[in-house]
Design a protein around this motif. Structure first.
Motif, short mmCIF file in Angstrom:
data_model
loop_
_atom_site.label_atom_id
_atom_site.label_comp_id
_atom_site.label_asym_id
_atom_site.label_seq_id
_atom_site.Cartn_x
_atom_site.Cartn_y
_atom_site.Cartn_z
N ASP A 41 0.83 -1.21 0.00
CA ASP A 41 0.00 0.00 0.00
C ASP A 41 0.86 1.26 0.00
O ASP A 41 0.61 2.20 -0.76
N LEU A 42 1.88 1.27 0.85
CA LEU A 42 2.74 2.45 0.91
C LEU A 42 3.47 2.64 -0.41
O LEU A 42 3.69 3.77 -0.86
N SER A 43 3.78 1.52 -1.03
CA SER A 43 4.49 1.61 -2.30
C SER A 43 3.60 2.21 -3.39
O SER A 43 4.01 3.10 -4.14
N VAL A 44 2.34 1.78 -3.47
CA VAL A 44 1.48 2.32 -4.51
C VAL A 44 1.16 3.79 -4.24
O VAL A 44 1.13 4.62 -5.15
N LEU A 45 0.99 4.14 -2.98
CA LEU A 45 0.67 5.54 -2.65
C LEU A 45 1.85 6.46 -2.93
O LEU A 45 1.68 7.62 -3.29
N THR A 46 3.04 5.93 -2.74
CA THR A 46 4.23 6.73 -3.01
C THR A 46 4.45 6.89 -4.51
O THR A 46 4.72 7.98 -5.00
N MET A 47 4.26 5.79 -5.24
CA MET A 47 4.45 5.87 -6.69
C MET A 47 3.40 6.75 -7.34
O MET A 47 3.62 7.32 -8.40
N ALA A 48 2.24 6.81 -6.73
CA ALA A 48 1.17 7.64 -7.28
C ALA A 48 1.34 9.09 -6.85
O ALA A 48 0.47 9.93 -7.12
N ASN A 49 2.44 9.38 -6.16
CA ASN A 49 2.72 10.74 -5.70
C ASN A 49 1.70 11.28 -4.71
O ASN A 49 1.51 12.48 -4.61
N ILE A 50 1.02 10.38 -4.04
CA ILE A 50 0.09 10.84 -3.01
C ILE A 50 0.85 11.02 -1.71
O ILE A 50 0.64 11.97 -0.97
N LEU A 51 1.78 10.09 -1.44
CA LEU A 51 2.66 10.20 -0.28
C LEU A 51 4.11 10.36 -0.76
O LEU A 51 4.46 9.92 -1.86
N GLU A 52 4.89 11.00 0.10
CA GLU A 52 6.32 11.09 -0.17
C GLU A 52 7.05 10.39 0.97
O GLU A 52 6.69 10.58 2.14
N ALA A 53 8.06 9.62 0.61
CA ALA A 53 8.84 8.95 1.64
C ALA A 53 10.19 9.64 1.75
O ALA A 53 10.89 9.78 0.75
N LYS A 54 10.53 10.07 2.97
CA LYS A 54 11.87 10.62 3.17
C LYS A 54 12.66 9.69 4.08
O LYS A 54 12.22 9.40 5.19
N PRO A 55 13.83 9.24 3.60
CA PRO A 55 14.62 8.28 4.37
C PRO A 55 14.90 8.80 5.79
O PRO A 55 15.22 9.99 5.96
N ARG A 56 14.75 7.95 6.74
CA ARG A 56 15.01 8.25 8.15
C ARG A 56 14.08 9.31 8.74
O ARG A 56 14.30 9.77 9.84
N VAL A 57 13.07 9.75 8.02
CA VAL A 57 12.12 10.72 8.57
C VAL A 57 10.72 10.12 8.60
O VAL A 57 10.06 10.07 9.63
N GLY A 58 10.31 9.62 7.44
CA GLY A 58 9.00 8.99 7.39
C GLY A 58 8.21 9.44 6.19
O GLY A 58 8.78 9.97 5.23
N TYR A 59 6.91 9.24 6.25
CA TYR A 59 6.04 9.56 5.12
C TYR A 59 5.40 10.93 5.30
O TYR A 59 5.01 11.31 6.40
N PHE A 60 5.30 11.64 4.18
CA PHE A 60 4.63 12.94 4.14
C PHE A 60 3.47 12.84 3.16
O PHE A 60 3.53 12.12 2.16
N TYR A 61 2.45 13.63 3.42
CA TYR A 61 1.37 13.76 2.47
C TYR A 61 1.77 14.83 1.45
O TYR A 61 2.19 15.92 1.84
N SER A 62 1.66 14.53 0.16
CA SER A 62 2.09 15.48 -0.87
C SER A 62 1.02 16.54 -1.10
O SER A 62 0.17 16.40 -1.96
#
Lengths: 216, 216
Positions: A41-62
Motif C-alpha cells: 500500500d505504501l508503495s502504490v501511494l508513493t508511486m502515485a505521488n500521493i505520499l512522499e517517503a523521506k529516508p530516516r524521517v517517514g512519510y509525508f502527504y504530498s
C-alpha cells in the motif's frame, strides 16, 4: 488518470495527512497491522505521488501534488477566471431601447443600474418577449417596470467557484447571474452599492465543460 | 482519486491494451528497456488496477476497471439519458401562437415540423423577440417565415455523448439542439424523415455538470 484506492489506502492517506511526518511503523500501529502488510500500500501511494517517503524521517502527504487535482481544476475554477463582461442599462431606459441593446451586444440578459451605478434589476429575453406581445407602448415604458428587482436577484462574487454558480443557475432556473462587488456608498446614504463586474451564464458553464472535456 | 502517470507508464498501458496477454519481457522489448527497469512501473499499474498480472500468462489490460471511469461517467453520458422533452409546432402556426406555446411550456426554443412530422425548423426566443419589435402582424405571420431551416440545423442523436452535444452548442452558439431519429419516408417520396425525440440545451449541460460535481 483515475484509480480506485482501497479503503485501507484511503485510511493510510488520512493518517499521514494528520500526522506527517510519520514512520511506517507508526502507521502500522494505528492500523493494527504488521509493517510487512503495509508495504505494498505504501508503495502504490508513493508511486502515485500521493505520499512522499523521506529516508530516516517517514512519510509525508504530498500537499502540492495532484491527486484529486483534476476535478478541482474543473469545478474549483473561480468566477473571475471564467466570467463574461456584463452589459448594463440605466433604469430610465425604455423597453424598446433595452431590446435594441440586447441585440447589439448579442446577449441574453441585461442588468439594470441606478444613478449610483448599483445593481437594481435583471431583465431577460423572456421578460422582454412577454412584454412585446402585450398592449403597452414599449418605446415609452421604462425597463424598470418589467425587470426582476433586488433583493430577488441571485448574485455571485469573483471568488466563488463555477460549481457554486452552476448550482444557483440550475436551482433557480436562471439564465444569467450578475457578478457583483459590494462597495460602501456615500456616508449620507449609508447604503451598500452592488457594482456589476461581470456575468456568468449557462454558456460559460458549457464552455468550461467543453474546454476541460477536450483537454483530458 | 487521480494520479499522474508518467509517459512511460502510459506507453505501457497502450502496449498492453493492444497486445494482451503480454509478458513483461515482451513489453520491455517494445520499449527497449530491461525487465528490471520496468518492474516498478508494472507494479504501480497493477496495484492501481489498470493492469492485471496473471502468473505464467502475462499482463492484461483491465477493461472493466475504473481508471478513467470518473471522467467517462461525466463526459460519456449519452444524450438519451440526459435529454429533455421537445416541444414541436406545425409550420402553419403563427408567430404569436408560437410565442404562446413557448410561454405555456416555459422553454427557450421550439422545433417546427411539417405534415409528415419531420423536423424542418427551429425557432428561439431571440428569433421571436426580433420579429415582435418589427412592424409585421405576428398573428398572421407563419412561424416558418422566421425559423432557422434545415439543412442549417445542427442535430444530435440519442447515442451521442453529452460532450459531443456540448461541443456543438458552444461552437455554433446554439441554445437548443433537437435530438432526432432518422426514419425512411414513404416509398413515393423517397425522403428521410427527421423525427424529433427530444432536446438538449445548455440547461441539460449545467444540470449534468452540477449533479456530477455534487457527487464527487
Amino acid at each position: 488518470m483515475t484509480i480506485n484506492l482501497t479503503e485501507r489506502q484511503q485510511r493510510i492517506i488520512e493518517i499521514v495527512k494528520d500526522n506527517d511526518p510519520i514512520t511506517s511503523k507508526e502507521i502500522a500501529k494505528q492500523l493494527n497491522l504488521s509493517r510487512g502488510a503495509l508495504r505494498s500500500d505504501l508503495s502504490v501511494l508513493t508511486m502515485a505521488n500521493i505520499l512522499e517517503a523521506k529516508p530516516r524521517v517517514g512519510y509525508f502527504y504530498s500537499r502540492d501534488n495532484s491527486y484529486l487535482r483534476d476535478f478541482d481544476e474543473l469545478y474549483g475554477q473561480k468566477i473571475k477566471e471564467i466570467k463574461s463582461a456584463a452589459v448594463v442599462v440605466k433604469e430610465e431606459a425604455s423597453v424598446y431601447d433595452t431590446i435594441v441593446t440586447l441585440f447589439l451586444k448579442d446577449i441574453g440578459s441585461l442588468f439594470i443600474i441606478d444613478q449610483q451605478e448599483s445593481l437594481i434589476g435583471v431583465v431577460s429575453r423572456k421578460d422582454l418577449l412577454k412584454i412585446t406581445i402585450g398592449e403597452g407602448d414599449i418605446k415609452k415604458m421604462p425597463v424598470s417596470v418589467i425587470m426582476t428587482r433586488m433583493p430577488n436577484i441571485i448574485t455571485v462574487k469573483d471568488e466563488d467557484t463555477i460549481l457554486e454558480a452552476a448550482k444557483l443557475i440550475v436551482k433557480y432556473k436562471i439564465d444569467s447571474l450578475p457578478v457583483v462587488k459590494i462597495e460602501e456608498g456615500s456616508a449620507e446614504s449609508g447604503q451598500q452599492l452592488y457594482k456589476v463586474i461581470g456575468r456568468v451564464t449557462k454558456t460559460n458553464i458549457a464552455r468550461v465543460f467543453v474546454d476541460f472535456g477536450l483537454k483530458i
